[in-house]
Design a protein around this motif. Structure first.
Motif, PDB file in Angstrom:
ATOM      1  N   ALA A  41       0.831  -1.203   0.000  1.00 16.88           N
ATOM      2  CA  ALA A  41       0.000   0.000   0.000  1.00 16.88           C
ATOM      3  C   ALA A  41       0.867   1.255   0.000  1.00 16.88           C
ATOM      4  O   ALA A  41       0.601   2.214  -0.739  1.00 16.88           O
ATOM      5  CB  ALA A  41      -0.933  -0.003   1.215  1.00 16.88           C
ATOM      6  N   PRO A  47      -0.169   4.952   4.082  1.00 23.33           N
ATOM      7  CA  PRO A  47      -1.499   5.046   4.704  1.00 23.33           C
ATOM      8  C   PRO A  47      -1.549   5.838   6.004  1.00 23.33           C
ATOM      9  O   PRO A  47      -2.590   6.430   6.314  1.00 23.33           O
ATOM     10  CB  PRO A  47      -1.859   3.570   4.943  1.00 23.33           C
ATOM     11  N   ILE A  70      -5.444  -0.191  -2.763  1.00 18.35           N
ATOM     12  CA  ILE A  70      -4.897   0.282  -1.490  1.00 18.35           C
ATOM     13  C   ILE A  70      -5.955   0.196  -0.397  1.00 18.35           C
ATOM     14  O   ILE A  70      -5.704  -0.297   0.712  1.00 18.35           O
ATOM     15  CB  ILE A  70      -4.394   1.735  -1.624  1.00 18.35           C
TER      16      ILE A  70
END
Length: 341
Positions: free
Chosen positions: A83, A98, A248
């Protein structure tokens, strides 16, 4: 005359477009990395307070708790590292992942709303809420980046963390008003101690996410060059951004629902890999997955042995290590800018 023409003709032939030679994957360093990760996984299987060799039900507990925990560690490490890699590629910023874009905070808000709508939600409902909200939050962040011109790359993660702080404060307020904060307290402190058979199986979705990212790797790499370049090369920029954001969100949402908040993992691993291998997503993806697994396994083993028989949440160790790496990257960028001047 002919002798003089031969080198020129050879030069013309060599100047023709050739197929890009990708970096070899199965090199000695990569095999060593896989071997080290496998050794760490074995250590994780035999690390813990419960004596699996000295108790009558030792082997039963081994397959109920230790094996699921180690599998969850490996899948989660790969998911968060991937991600971070995709987000850094899409935003063209090394400091994005993130945690620094507010995606994890949006996932927590999604979990909170699920608990408001369903008093006793199943894991599937929690995952759905986390995935939807993380997708919406990530898209809001990307739209903001496209609308606002930023002079410094450092401003991007600062804006993301500010947005995440606002969402986190809003989640806390809603939780206090409706008295549901206690339902998601475990989410704020990511830990693998509750993982056992029946509570981790949805993490296998991460394998599907990995395959899809590998399929779209070339187009995501082109999207990372910017909208103008990607469009000129025949890539539908907006569509590939939506696909990347969806992948993601799927990975982060699953991890958020099953494990909880795991900060900075997507920042540490992709930066280390890109430092040595460049920015080609397809060739870097296996490296990022393997190093993501190794990193989180090391942190989890440390969390189990530092104050044994008690356990430190793995998010605390990840947050500490990630903060140090974050500062180191900032200092490195500052030095490189000074050299350019």
């Amino acid at each position: 005359m002919l002798k003089n023409l031969i080198p020129k003709l050879a030069g013309v032939e060599n100047s023709q477009p050739q197929r890009h030679n990708r970096k070899k994957l199965w090199t000695i360093p990569f095999i060593i990395a896989i071997t080290v990760t496998a050794i760490l996984a074995i250590l994780s299987l035999f690390t813990g307070v419960y004596d699996i060799r000295g108790q009558a039900d030792g082997m039963e507990m081994f397959f109920i708790t230790r094996v699921p925990r180690t599998i969850a560690l490996m899948l989660t490490g790969a998911a968060m590292a991937m991600a971070g890699l995709v987000m850094q590629l899409i935003t063209q910023n090394r400091l994005v992942e993130p945690t620094t874009t507010g995606t994890m905070e949006w996932s927590g808000l999604g979990l909170l709303f699920v608990y408001l709508l369903f008093p006793a939600p199943t894991l599937v409902l929690r995952m759905t809420g986390a995935i939807i909200f993380s997708f919406v939050g990530t898209m809001i962040f990307f739209v903001f980046l496209r609308k606002v011109k930023l002079r410094s790359s450092l401003v991007v993660p600062i804006i993301g963390m500010m947005l995440g702080a606002v969402i986190s404060a809003f989640s806390t307020f809603i939780g206090l008003v409706f008295q549901v904060t206690q339902n998601i307290e475990s989410w704020f402190v990511g830990s693998f101690s509750p993982v056992q058979i029946g509570r981790y199986e949805y993490l296998w979705i991460i394998i599907l996410v990995t395959i899809l990212i590998f399929i779209f790797a070339d187009r995501l790499t082109l999207a990372g060059l910017g909208e103008d370049v990607a469009t000129s090369l025949g890539v539908n920029y907006n569509r590939i951004i939506l696909i990347g954001t969806g992948l993601i969100s799927l990975a982060v949402g699953v991890v958020a629902a099953v494990i909880g908040n795991l900060p900075f993992l997507g920042l540490i691993v992709p930066n280390i890999v890109s430092m040595f291998r460049g920015d080609d997503l397809r060739s870097n993806l296996p490296w990022v997955c393997v190093l993501g697994m190794a990193t989180i396994i090391v942190c989890d083993i440390l969390s189990r042995i530092i104050i044994m028989p008690f356990e430190i949440p793995v998010s605390m160790i990840l947050g500490t290590v990630g903060a140090v790496v974050f500062i180191a990257i900032l200092l490195r960028q500052r030095r490189s800018k000074r050299r350019l001047r």
